[in-house]
Design a protein around this motif. Structure first.
Motif, short mmCIF file in Angstrom:
data_model
loop_
_atom_site.label_atom_id
_atom_site.label_comp_id
_atom_site.label_asym_id
_atom_site.label_seq_id
_atom_site.Cartn_x
_atom_site.Cartn_y
_atom_site.Cartn_z
N TYR A 1 89.61 36.34 43.36
CA TYR A 1 88.18 36.55 43.10
C TYR A 1 87.38 36.78 44.38
O TYR A 1 86.52 37.67 44.44
CB TYR A 1 87.63 35.35 42.34
CG TYR A 1 86.13 35.38 42.11
CD1 TYR A 1 85.59 36.18 41.11
CD2 TYR A 1 85.26 34.62 42.90
CE1 TYR A 1 84.22 36.21 40.88
CE2 TYR A 1 83.89 34.65 42.68
CZ TYR A 1 83.38 35.46 41.67
OH TYR A 1 82.03 35.48 41.47
N TYR B 1 87.22 40.87 35.85
CA TYR B 1 87.67 39.58 36.38
C TYR B 1 86.51 38.81 37.00
O TYR B 1 86.42 37.57 36.85
CB TYR B 1 88.76 39.80 37.42
CG TYR B 1 90.14 40.05 36.86
CD1 TYR B 1 90.66 39.24 35.85
CD2 TYR B 1 90.94 41.08 37.35
CE1 TYR B 1 91.93 39.47 35.33
CE2 TYR B 1 92.21 41.32 36.83
CZ TYR B 1 92.70 40.50 35.83
OH TYR B 1 93.96 40.73 35.31
N ILE C 1 90.05 32.75 39.19
CA ILE C 1 90.74 34.02 39.40
C ILE C 1 91.31 34.00 40.81
O ILE C 1 90.56 33.84 41.78
CB ILE C 1 89.78 35.22 39.25
CG1 ILE C 1 89.06 35.19 37.90
CG2 ILE C 1 90.52 36.52 39.45
CD1 ILE C 1 89.92 35.45 36.71
#
Length: 468
Positions: free
Chosen positions: A27, A67, A24
């Motif tokens: 992230y 996420y 991601i």
């Protein structure tokens, strides 16, 4: 409108970048909330076979923790191409069935759904979403489905009606004061201590209560929303962000879509009145006069605003902690005091409305504990009348477990609280203050900022134990 299939598939690929990068992109930019571990445990849980429905108001981090869960699944060894994410507020997904979206995503990677994880963000935008999701859960026994939505109570009601045994609800509240303090590093101002109130509890004292109170004031104004609270130096015009991205979208978009509301202006004006009166005792007659609406409409609008997790109603008991047969008065709290900022601007601690926002902030630390019977006491017997802001009663209303009177003052009066304690055989009560901290045999006087931190901190510690 029918979109070209290649455009649709291209959007799915763009939204699932980890299929190629295994990462991601943003992230590492976001800290994990303390509620994350409980959510991830449900996501990674194989049995019982249920979908996870993540609920909570707008802009409190639901998409972020989805996420984060995706990244942790990848790091744990799950094939990235078996993890799918669809944000259902995306225009190109409008009116597409969940099953069609899943099949389109699966066709891109040419994988089966066995062992796959499917994330549906903002699922309330799909009509009859609970029927679609239930069908997917029933027909895909080895696939995990995770959904999120902003209109918390509405989602819960629908999941109870149509998803019994298929859905597990997980509630994500606005940022609590303990999270706000800990994530910003302000906990270095605190040292742990002990007091005896309704059984031993973890309490804290502060080395500089004035500085800690400044953080509490900032939390009241902007602290409920992680994006703003943890990046205050980067967010321009946070008042406008709260108003435009949260309250306006809920009133003008979410609620009309869920309940078919046509007169959104009337609902907005009604919400403005309740917001300004947060923490006050209201009655239907007074609200009707101020909002120019009848009792039936008042009850309907309050139900809508509770469904969108903008307000929470607190019901009344008498001096003996008994319920009233006829409900004529009640309290309404904003679920997050920062909503007041979005509507009326930043509030100084000297403002006449600030004590009500302090009470709202204290109450907000209890929002995740919906199973507890929280009430306020208000009575008038002859010339004797009084109020206690927040009490907990047993589920049969036979026992008062604790009582708290909220004050923004260093000279708080405890007479009404002690009368209520005596009537209900309560050995010790709490009255909050601005900076004063004194522990007596029958009364604990504690600063609001400390009390708000303690309530939310103990709740988070309890949550950690439940996960372990």
């Amino acid at each position: 409108m029918v979109f070209d299939k290649n455009i649709l598939l291209g959007r799915i690929v763009d939204d699932n970048t980890w299929w190629q990068d295994r990462k991601i992109p943003f992230y590492d930019e976001f800290s994990k909330r303390r509620y994350y571990d409980g959510f991830y445990e449900l996501v990674s849980q194989k049995f019982p076979h249920r979908a996870v429905v993540l609920m909570g108001p707008r802009r409190i981090g639901k998409t972020v923790i989805m996420y984060q869960a995706i990244q942790d699944l990848i790091d744990s060894g799950v094939d990235p191409k078996r993890i799918f994410y669809f944000s259902l507020d995306t225009p190109i997904y409008t009116n597409l069935a969940l099953e069609d979206l899943v099949n389109d995503g699966r066709s891109i990677n040419e994988v089966s759904l066995e062992g796959a994880y499917i994330f549906f963000d903002e699922i309330q935008y799909l009509k009859d979403w609970e029927i679609h999701l239930k069908s997917l859960v029933d027909r895909n026994r080895k696939t995990k489905f995770i959904a999120s939505g902003s209109a918390a109570a509405a989602l819960r009601m629908k999941s109870i009606e149509s998803g019994a045994g298929r859905f597990t609800d997980y509630f994500l509240p606005p940022l609590t004061f303990a999270e706000y303090v800990d994530l910003n590093g302000y906990d270095n101002l605190l040292t742990e201590t002990e007091v005896d109130f309704a059984g031993p509890r973890r309490f804290f004292q502060c080395s500089n209560i004035e500085v800690f109170n400044n953080h509490f004031v900032d939390y009241i104004n902007f602290g409920g929303f992680p994006e703003i609270a943890l990046n205050s130096d980067k967010v321009k015009n946070p008042e406008r962000v709260i108003q435009k991205d949260i309250t306006d979208k809920v009133i003008m978009k979410d609620l009309p879509g869920l309940f078919g509301i046509e007169n959104t202006l009337e609902l907005q004006q009604f919400f403005n009145v309740l917001s300004y009166r947060t923490g006050e005792i209201l009655d239907y007659k007074k609200v009707s006069q101020e909002t120019k609406t009848d009792n039936k409409t008042i009850k309907k609008y309050i139900k809508y605003l509770e469904a969108a997790f903008l307000v929470k109603v607190l019901h009344r008991v008498d001096l003996s902690a008994k319920r009233f047969k006829n409900i004529t008065q009640f309290k309404v709290y904003l679920t997050n005091p920062s909503l007041f900022t979005g509507l009326f601007g930043r509030v100084a601690d000297s403002d006449e409305r600030f004590p009500h926002l302090v009470e709202t902030a204290v109450y907000a630390q209890y929002l995740h504990r919906e199973h507890e019977f929280l009430r306020y006491a208000n009575w008038k017997v002859g010339k004797d009348e009084g109020e206690v802001d927040l009490i907990q009663v047993s589920n049969n209303f036979q026992e008062v477990r604790w009582a708290v009177e909220v004050k923004w003052s260093d000279n708080p009066k405890a007479g009404k609280l002690k009368k209520f304690m005596l009537k209900n055989n309560l050995p010790k009560g709490v009255i909050t203050s601005k900076t004063k901290f004194e522990d007596y045999d029958d009364l604990l006087i504690v600063p609001n900022s400390i009390y708000a931190y303690v309530v939310s901190k103990n709740a988070l510690d309890k949550l950690d134990k439940e996960i372990i």
